[in-house]
Design a protein around this motif. Structure first.
Motif, PDB file in Angstrom:
ATOM      1  N   ALA A 368       0.827  -1.208   0.000  1.00 42.94           N
ATOM      2  CA  ALA A 368       0.000   0.000   0.000  1.00 42.94           C
ATOM      3  C   ALA A 368       0.860   1.255   0.000  1.00 42.94           C
ATOM      4  CB  ALA A 368      -0.927  -0.011   1.216  1.00 42.94           C
ATOM      5  N   ALA A 369       1.929   1.259   0.799  1.00 43.30           N
ATOM      6  CA  ALA A 369       2.808   2.427   0.854  1.00 43.30           C
ATOM      7  C   ALA A 369       3.507   2.662  -0.479  1.00 43.30           C
ATOM      8  CB  ALA A 369       3.833   2.250   1.973  1.00 43.30           C
ATOM      9  N   ALA A 370       3.970   1.587  -1.121  1.00 43.47           N
ATOM     10  CA  ALA A 370       4.611   1.730  -2.434  1.00 43.47           C
ATOM     11  C   ALA A 370       3.635   2.287  -3.458  1.00 43.47           C
ATOM     12  CB  ALA A 370       5.158   0.379  -2.896  1.00 43.47           C
ATOM     13  N   GLU A 371       2.398   1.811  -3.423  1.00 44.20           N
ATOM     14  CA  GLU A 371       1.370   2.311  -4.340  1.00 44.20           C
ATOM     15  C   GLU A 371       1.057   3.781  -4.062  1.00 44.20           C
ATOM     16  OE1 GLU A 371      -1.480   2.060  -7.438  1.00 44.20           O
ATOM     17  OE2 GLU A 371       0.087   0.645  -6.823  1.00 44.20           O
ATOM     18  N   TRP A 372       1.029   4.160  -2.782  1.00 48.16           N
ATOM     19  CA  TRP A 372       0.759   5.557  -2.394  1.00 48.16           C
ATOM     20  C   TRP A 372       1.783   6.503  -3.011  1.00 48.16           C
ATOM     21  CZ3 TRP A 372      -2.640   8.726  -0.005  1.00 48.16           C
ATOM     22  CH2 TRP A 372      -2.175   9.943   0.478  1.00 48.16           C
ATOM     23  N   PHE A 373       3.055   6.188  -2.834  1.00 43.74           N
ATOM     24  CA  PHE A 373       4.098   7.047  -3.403  1.00 43.74           C
ATOM     25  C   PHE A 373       4.111   6.953  -4.920  1.00 43.74           C
ATOM     26  CE2 PHE A 373       6.123   6.556   0.890  1.00 43.74           C
ATOM     27  CZ  PHE A 373       6.167   7.905   1.205  1.00 43.74           C
ATOM     28  N   GLY A 374       3.969   5.742  -5.435  1.00 42.30           N
ATOM     29  CA  GLY A 374       4.044   5.544  -6.886  1.00 42.30           C
ATOM     30  C   GLY A 374       2.916   6.221  -7.638  1.00 42.30           C
ATOM     31  N   ALA A 375       1.731   6.337  -7.018  1.00 40.76           N
ATOM     32  CA  ALA A 375       0.592   6.981  -7.678  1.00 40.76           C
ATOM     33  C   ALA A 375       0.684   8.503  -7.659  1.00 40.76           C
ATOM     34  CB  ALA A 375      -0.711   6.529  -7.015  1.00 40.76           C
ATOM     35  N   GLY A 376       1.673   9.042  -6.942  1.00 42.30           N
ATOM     36  CA  GLY A 376       1.853  10.495  -6.914  1.00 42.30           C
ATOM     37  C   GLY A 376       0.920  11.237  -5.980  1.00 42.30           C
ATOM     38  N   TRP A 377       0.311  10.528  -5.023  1.00 46.64           N
ATOM     39  CA  TRP A 377      -0.647  11.167  -4.117  1.00 46.64           C
ATOM     40  C   TRP A 377       0.010  11.933  -2.973  1.00 46.64           C
ATOM     41  CZ3 TRP A 377      -3.976   6.122  -4.000  1.00 46.64           C
ATOM     42  CH2 TRP A 377      -4.871   6.155  -5.075  1.00 46.64           C
ATOM     43  N   HIS A 378       1.253  11.612  -2.681  1.00 42.74           N
ATOM     44  CA  HIS A 378       1.853  12.129  -1.451  1.00 42.74           C
ATOM     45  C   HIS A 378       1.995  13.653  -1.468  1.00 42.74           C
ATOM     46  CE1 HIS A 378       3.923  11.676   2.349  1.00 42.74           C
ATOM     47  NE2 HIS A 378       4.851  12.511   1.917  1.00 42.74           N
ATOM     48  N   ALA A 379       2.520  14.199  -2.546  1.00 45.42           N
ATOM     49  CA  ALA A 379       2.778  15.643  -2.587  1.00 45.42           C
ATOM     50  C   ALA A 379       1.494  16.446  -2.436  1.00 45.42           C
ATOM     51  CB  ALA A 379       3.494  16.010  -3.889  1.00 45.42           C
ATOM     52  N   GLU A 380       0.436  16.046  -3.143  1.00 46.84           N
ATOM     53  CA  GLU A 380      -0.830  16.766  -3.059  1.00 46.84           C
ATOM     54  C   GLU A 380      -1.436  16.650  -1.664  1.00 46.84           C
ATOM     55  OE1 GLU A 380      -3.939  19.109  -3.639  1.00 46.84           O
ATOM     56  OE2 GLU A 380      -2.233  18.893  -5.014  1.00 46.84           O
ATOM     57  N   HIS A 381      -1.347  15.462  -1.086  1.00 46.61           N
ATOM     58  CA  HIS A 381      -1.869  15.272   0.267  1.00 46.61           C
ATOM     59  C   HIS A 381      -1.119  16.154   1.262  1.00 46.61           C
ATOM     60  CE1 HIS A 381      -3.585  13.393   3.775  1.00 46.61           C
ATOM     61  NE2 HIS A 381      -2.389  13.010   4.196  1.00 46.61           N
ATOM     62  N   CYS A 382       0.192  16.259   1.126  1.00 47.04           N
ATOM     63  CA  CYS A 382       0.978  17.121   2.018  1.00 47.04           C
ATOM     64  C   CYS A 382       0.527  18.568   1.921  1.00 47.04           C
ATOM     65  CB  CYS A 382       2.471  17.008   1.697  1.00 47.04           C
ATOM     66  SG  CYS A 382       3.259  15.513   2.314  1.00 47.04           S
ATOM     67  N   ARG A 383       0.281  19.044   0.709  1.00 52.02           N
ATOM     68  CA  ARG A 383      -0.187  20.431   0.547  1.00 52.02           C
ATOM     69  C   ARG A 383      -1.528  20.638   1.250  1.00 52.02           C
ATOM     70  NH1 ARG A 383       2.456  19.836  -4.575  1.00 52.02           N
ATOM     71  NH2 ARG A 383       0.591  18.909  -5.521  1.00 52.02           N
ATOM     72  N   THR A 384      -2.419  19.664   1.121  1.00 50.54           N
ATOM     73  CA  THR A 384      -3.726  19.761   1.773  1.00 50.54           C
ATOM     74  C   THR A 384      -3.585  19.770   3.288  1.00 50.54           C
ATOM     75  OG1 THR A 384      -4.791  18.611  -0.070  1.00 50.54           O
ATOM     76  CG2 THR A 384      -5.981  18.656   2.018  1.00 50.54           C
ATOM     77  N   ILE A 385      -2.764  18.883   3.807  1.00 51.52           N
ATOM     78  CA  ILE A 385      -2.592  18.778   5.252  1.00 51.52           C
ATOM     79  C   ILE A 385      -1.948  20.037   5.816  1.00 51.52           C
ATOM     80  CG2 ILE A 385      -1.326  17.547   7.067  1.00 51.52           C
ATOM     81  CD1 ILE A 385      -3.869  16.162   6.045  1.00 51.52           C
ATOM     82  N   ARG A 386      -0.972  20.588   5.126  1.00 54.18           N
ATOM     83  CA  ARG A 386      -0.349  21.825   5.606  1.00 54.18           C
ATOM     84  C   ARG A 386      -1.379  22.935   5.744  1.00 54.18           C
ATOM     85  NH1 ARG A 386       3.732  21.129   1.023  1.00 54.18           N
ATOM     86  NH2 ARG A 386       5.155  19.563   1.846  1.00 54.18           N
TER      87      ARG A 386
END
Length: 488
Positions: A368-386
């Motif tokens: 799941a973690a590999a898919e999370w990073f590989g799908a490119g969701w992390h950067a957008e989620h970080c912006r939302t959380i900030r």
């Protein structure tokens, strides 16, 4: 003893004291309450059962006369037999309480044990919790992520010691974005940061070693290193973080083996170590031969337009920094995925210890973690959380200004989860904790991060909703004034 969630029935024809006697006897005879276990005080038990003290005393006297429990002057009441009527027919059961007390791993402070238990009480307003509110977690993305995994080959077996290559490759690419060059062979996947600390204490440090760290520090609230026989020595901090000028003297005085630091949005103070101080710390540690353990849990959670200074590991050209990262603070604490970055021999040593303890982190969580990073969701989620965390921080700061301005001073964090508050009055923080708990408010007093922090609180704006936050902050301000009036 965990919280008692049973109450006698006042409408029953059976007297209350007999109901209590029967309940306690069943707990003892079933072995759930073990021989050697000390019971809570009469006052605490009466409150838990919601009866008057005389009713409780009758129940305890009956259990005493039957040989289940015994009281000692000044020592409370202890369970002495689980089947007293048959004690001559068979050997007594093991005294599990003695085993518990003899275990090598230190117990948490009672305050921390209470916090850990009450964080699962849905009625509590959690004003100290170091995790994101469920409404801030990426529920929809993770649902889609697991749906995608379900269409693929599901990994249900063990994985290699270092963790899956797919995840280590994604973590490597992720770290590159913050300036850390770490090929997959230098990355170990762990079940959260806490496991990383346990592996390091078991695999790299001798028993009796000394570790330097900021004071206050998150490590004082856990016992991963102390239970392995390590000594923790606190270094003073200021608004720019750990005071590097003390490091060499403390290293020499205590023969320290390692320095632990959270340089970015420090837990619990929220401080950010300046860029100059980071470089000074690296230069000093290299010169005196003191490796660094860097905790990067919060470094992606900045609120301004510019990111904080680079991690120490990004500035490290000599291999002197071990770096620990995690998904728990931004994506999901439930995935239990973190990583350690270090020299390859160190990573291989830690991987060997990990295989001896749990035979590898969850294969499903790693996929799941590999898919999370590989799908490119992390950067957008970080912006939302900030953005969302900044709104919550601003709300808490406004509440502090409105209701605490004559009670305390506080930091204004530029990222992370926490505001470090120092009260003006010398009140009992333990009393404030207990009074707040009775009003459904869970706080983290400063003394769990530093025994000398007797006027401090770590307030978290990451978990409680805005309405809950307002109610709790007002209620706490009233409590502080009330306790102060009683103490003068």
């Amino acid at each position: 003893m965990d919280k008692i969630d049973w109450k006698p029935d006042p409408s029953s024809s059976i007297p209350l004291y007999q109901q209590i006697e029967g309940f306690m006897k069943e707990k003892i005879t079933s072995g759930e309450w073990t021989v050697g276990m000390k019971l809570p005080s009469q006052r605490a038990l009466a409150a838990a059962f919601q009866v008057n003290r005389s009713t409780l005393i009758m129940a305890l006297e009956h259990l005493t006369s039957q040989g289940y429990i015994a009281g000692k002057s000044g020592g409370g009441t202890t369970i002495i037999h689980h089947q007293p009527e048959r004690q001559w027919e068979s050997p007594p059961p093991p005294n599990w309480n003695a085993y518990v007390e003899d275990g090598v791993h230190y117990p948490n402070l009672p305050t921390i044990q209470t916090i850990n238990r009450m964080e699962f009480d849905p009625t509590m307003i959690r004003l100290g919790t170091g995790e994101l509110s469920p409404e801030l977690l990426p529920q929809e993305q993770v649902r889609l992520l697991f749906a995608e995994l379900a269409r693929q080959h599901m990994p249900l077996g063990y994985e290699e010691a270092l963790g899956t290559y797919a995840l280590r490759s994604q973590v490597s690419a992720h770290l590159q974005r913050v300036g850390i060059s770490a090929p997959p062979s230098t990355i170990l996947i762990v079940s959260g940061s806490l496991q990383a600390f346990q592996l390091i204490s078991a695999g790299l440090l001798e028993k009796g070693s000394t570790m330097l760290l900021e004071k206050p520090s998150y490590l004082y609230s856990i016992h991963a290193f102390q239970s392995a026989g390590m000594k923790l020595i606190g270094l003073p901090m200021d608004e720019s973080g750990l005071q590097v000028s003390h490091v060499e003297r403390f290293k020499r005085q205590y023969d320290a083996s390692l320095l632990y630091t959270i340089p970015t949005f420090h837990n619990p103070t929220g401080t950010v170590m300046s860029d100059k101080r980071r470089r000074d710390l690296l230069e000093t540690s290299l010169r005196i031969g003191l490796p660094i353990l860097e905790d990067g849990a919060y470094e992606e959670l900045w609120f301004g337009h510019e990111a904080p200074p680079p991690p120490l590991r990004a500035l490290d050209t000599q291999g002197q920094v071990l770096y620990v990262g995690t998904m728990s603070k931004i994506v999901s604490p439930g995935l239990r995925i973190g990583w350690v970055v270090g020299p390859q021999p160190v990573i291989e040593r830690l991987a060997d210890i990990k295989m001896q303890t749990d035979y590898g982190s969850s294969s499903l969580s790693q996929a799941a973690a590999a898919e999370w990073f590989g799908a490119g969701w992390h950067a957008e989620h970080c912006r939302t959380i900030r953005r969302q965390l900044k709104e919550r921080r601003d709300c808490m700061l406004q509440l502090l200004d409105a209701h605490w301005s004559n009670l305390a001073t506080w930091s204004t964090p530029q990222g992370g989860f926490y505001i470090w508050v120092t009260l003006h009055a010398n009140i009992s923080m333990a009393a404030l904790f207990e009074h707040a708990l009775k009003r459904g408010i869970l706080i983290n007093p400063g003394y769990i991060y530093d025994r000398s922090a007797k006027k401090q609180l770590r307030l978290s704006f990451a978990y409680a909703g805005l309405d809950e936050m307002e109610r709790a902050m007002i209620e706490l301000s009233i409590l502080i004034r009330h306790i102060h009036c009683l103490s003068v």
